[in-house]
Scaffold this active site. Structure first.
Site, PDB file in Angstrom:
ATOM      1  CG  HIS A  65      31.544  -6.336  17.101  1.00  0.00           C
ATOM      2  ND1 HIS A  65      31.703  -7.609  17.756  1.00  0.00           N
ATOM      3  CD2 HIS A  65      32.303  -5.614  18.052  1.00  0.00           C
ATOM      4  CE1 HIS A  65      32.607  -7.865  18.774  1.00  0.00           C
ATOM      5  NE2 HIS A  65      32.914  -6.696  19.076  1.00  0.00           N
ATOM      6  CG  HIS A  98      29.820  -7.677  21.973  1.00  0.00           C
ATOM      7  ND1 HIS A  98      30.023  -6.357  21.996  1.00  0.00           N
ATOM      8  CD2 HIS A  98      29.367  -8.328  20.908  1.00  0.00           C
ATOM      9  CE1 HIS A  98      29.676  -6.240  20.335  1.00  0.00           C
ATOM     10  NE2 HIS A  98      29.248  -7.246  19.962  1.00  0.00           N
ATOM     11  CB  CYS A 120      22.533  -9.416  24.207  1.00  0.00           C
ATOM     12  SG  CYS A 120      21.103 -10.629  23.615  1.00  0.00           S
ATOM     13  CD  GLU A 150      28.563 -13.884  23.149  1.00  0.00           C
ATOM     14  OE1 GLU A 150      28.237 -13.470  22.294  1.00  0.00           O
ATOM     15  OE2 GLU A 150      28.334 -15.076  23.676  1.00  0.00           O
ATOM     16  CG  ASN A 248      25.659 -11.753  13.412  1.00  0.00           C
ATOM     17  OD1 ASN A 248      25.031 -11.643  12.697  1.00  0.00           O
ATOM     18  ND2 ASN A 248      26.379 -10.728  14.282  1.00  0.00           N
TER      19      ASN A 248
HETATM   20  S1  SF4 Z   1      23.245 -11.721  18.126  1.00  0.00           S
HETATM   21 FE1  SF4 Z   1      21.938 -12.773  19.718  1.00  0.00          FE
HETATM   22  S2  SF4 Z   1      23.115 -12.905  21.524  1.00  0.00           S
HETATM   23 FE2  SF4 Z   1      23.930 -11.223  20.236  1.00  0.00          FE
HETATM   24  S3  SF4 Z   1      22.872  -9.234  20.708  1.00  0.00           S
HETATM   25 FE3  SF4 Z   1      21.717 -10.332  19.126  1.00  0.00          FE
HETATM   26  S4  SF4 Z   1      19.995 -11.414  20.237  1.00  0.00           S
HETATM   27 FE4  SF4 Z   1      21.770 -11.142  21.610  1.00  0.00          FE
END
Ligand code: SF4
Length: 356
Positions: A65, A98, A120, A150, A248
């Site tokens: 993203h 995701h 991931c 996700e 995030n």
């Molecule tokens: S934020 Fe965490 S779960 Fe998402 S891609 Fe990165 S390491 Fe993987």
């Protein structure tokens, strides 16, 4: 503005732990920030697929993203689509970091698509938990944001067993078959503190609530939030580099505000910065989400340095060393073509040249 950028910034120098230039206002630069191992791998998957198979390489949804990453890969021949039915039959498609539901895998199989799964591994871990708990016939509460890719992917592993809960307030609406057989799992990129509130509320309703075997909120999410909390008491304004659809990154703004920073701004790029945000500020905090290439942070530092904040200090709360190998089939194809499986992993945080 950047031509064809190196999305992993391998050519730049690692950032020293404390760097100071000039006087006046200062920037506190959070570390860790930026690329996590899952994003690094997903971007590498698309780059390697383009090198190996040639353009176009189709990618379902944004590989990560971040607008800048998507635009950069598009220029190199990646074609981003919303669904597999937009990919020509028999063509190659990459699934994003995701994760996708089994239904998406099946749709790709029906269209005879060659798939490369860049999910991931830490998201895959949550999928496996969902499958295992569903097999054991638990009611599963997936703490996460409805509509996030996700969450859609994880939900799709066991739709008959999973309910998505986004906030502590939504816990009141949860209906389960047996209050003693309830387990919670979560999206990997949530606010640690808000998730704790939601889980506390779940536990009030279901005292025998079962925890996932290990944290689902990933190491990168936790570390970036921890770094923001560490600098929060010292900064007047927080700048978070990251896209609006990056969970995030948006959480980093929330964490900054909850930690007492008077104002916090999420931006995609330096051009979005506004001088008035920094009026009267002595210290600016700076961080970036897990899908943000360091080059965008460098641009922000340059802008801030030109606007009264010449000093850069790095505040490191964790040192990260996690890396993930490329998907097995891609590695095998690279090997068969005599190509290196991956570039050595780059230092993910770098310092602009003039602050070395
Ligand atoms: S934020 Fe965490 S779960 Fe998402 S891609 Fe990165 S390491 Fe993987």
């Amino acid at each position: 503005m950047h031509g064809t950028p190196d999305l992993r910034a391998t050519s730049l120098t690692s950032l020293p732990e404390t760097t100071a230039v000039g006087g006046g206002g200062r920037i506190l630069l959070a570390a860790p920030r930026g690329y996590c191992a899952g994003v690094d791998r997903a971007v590498d998957v698309v780059e390697k697929a383009l090198e190996l198979y040639g353009a176009p390489v189709y990618v379902r949804k944004e590989i990560v993203h971040n607008k800048f990453v998507v635009e950069s890969l598009s220029k190199r021949g990646a074609v981003f689509v919303q669904e597999t039915d937009q990919v020509p039959e028999g063509a190659r498609v990459v699934f994003s970091a995701h994760g996708v539901s089994p239904e998406v895998h099946e749709a790709a199989r029906v269209r005879r698509l060659a798939t490369i799964d860049a999910t991931c591994p830490l998201v895959t871990k949550v999928h496996r938990e969902a499958v295992r708990f569903a097999k054991q016939d638990y009611d599963i509460i997936l703490v996460g944001h409805q509509g996030h890719e996700e969450v859609e992917g994880t939900f799709g592993e066991a739709p008959g067993h999973i309910q998505v809960v986004g906030t502590p307030e939504e816990v009141d609406d949860v209906v389960v078959r047996d209050p003693d057989r309830v387990v919670w799992i979560s999206q990997t990129t949530l606010s640690v503190d808000e998730t704790r509130l939601t889980v506390d509320r779940l536990r009030q309703r279901f005292p025998n609530l079962i925890d996932p075997p290990s944290d689902d909120i990933c190491y990168a999410t936790q570390n970036r939030q921890g770094a923001v909390k560490a600098i929060a008491p010292k900064v007047d304004v927080m700048v978070v580099v990251g896209s609006a659809n990056s969970s995030n990154s948006v959480r980093l703004v929330d964490v900054a505000l909850e930690s007492g920073v008077p104002s916090a701004h999420r931006i995609d790029k330096a051009e979005e910065l506004r001088g008035e945000w920094f009026a009267g500020a002595a210290t600016v905090g700076l961080t970036s989400g897990a899908s943000v290439p360091e080059i965008l942070v460098r641009d922000v530092i340059e802008w801030l340095q030109a606007h009264g904040f010449p000093t850069v200090e790095v505040v490191r709360t964790e040192t990260e060393s996690t890396t993930f190998a490329l998907p097995r089939d891609l590695r095998a194809d690279l090997k068969a073509a005599g190509m290196a499986p991956a570039r050595p992993h780059a230092p993910r945080e770098v310092l602009p040249d003039h602050t070395r």
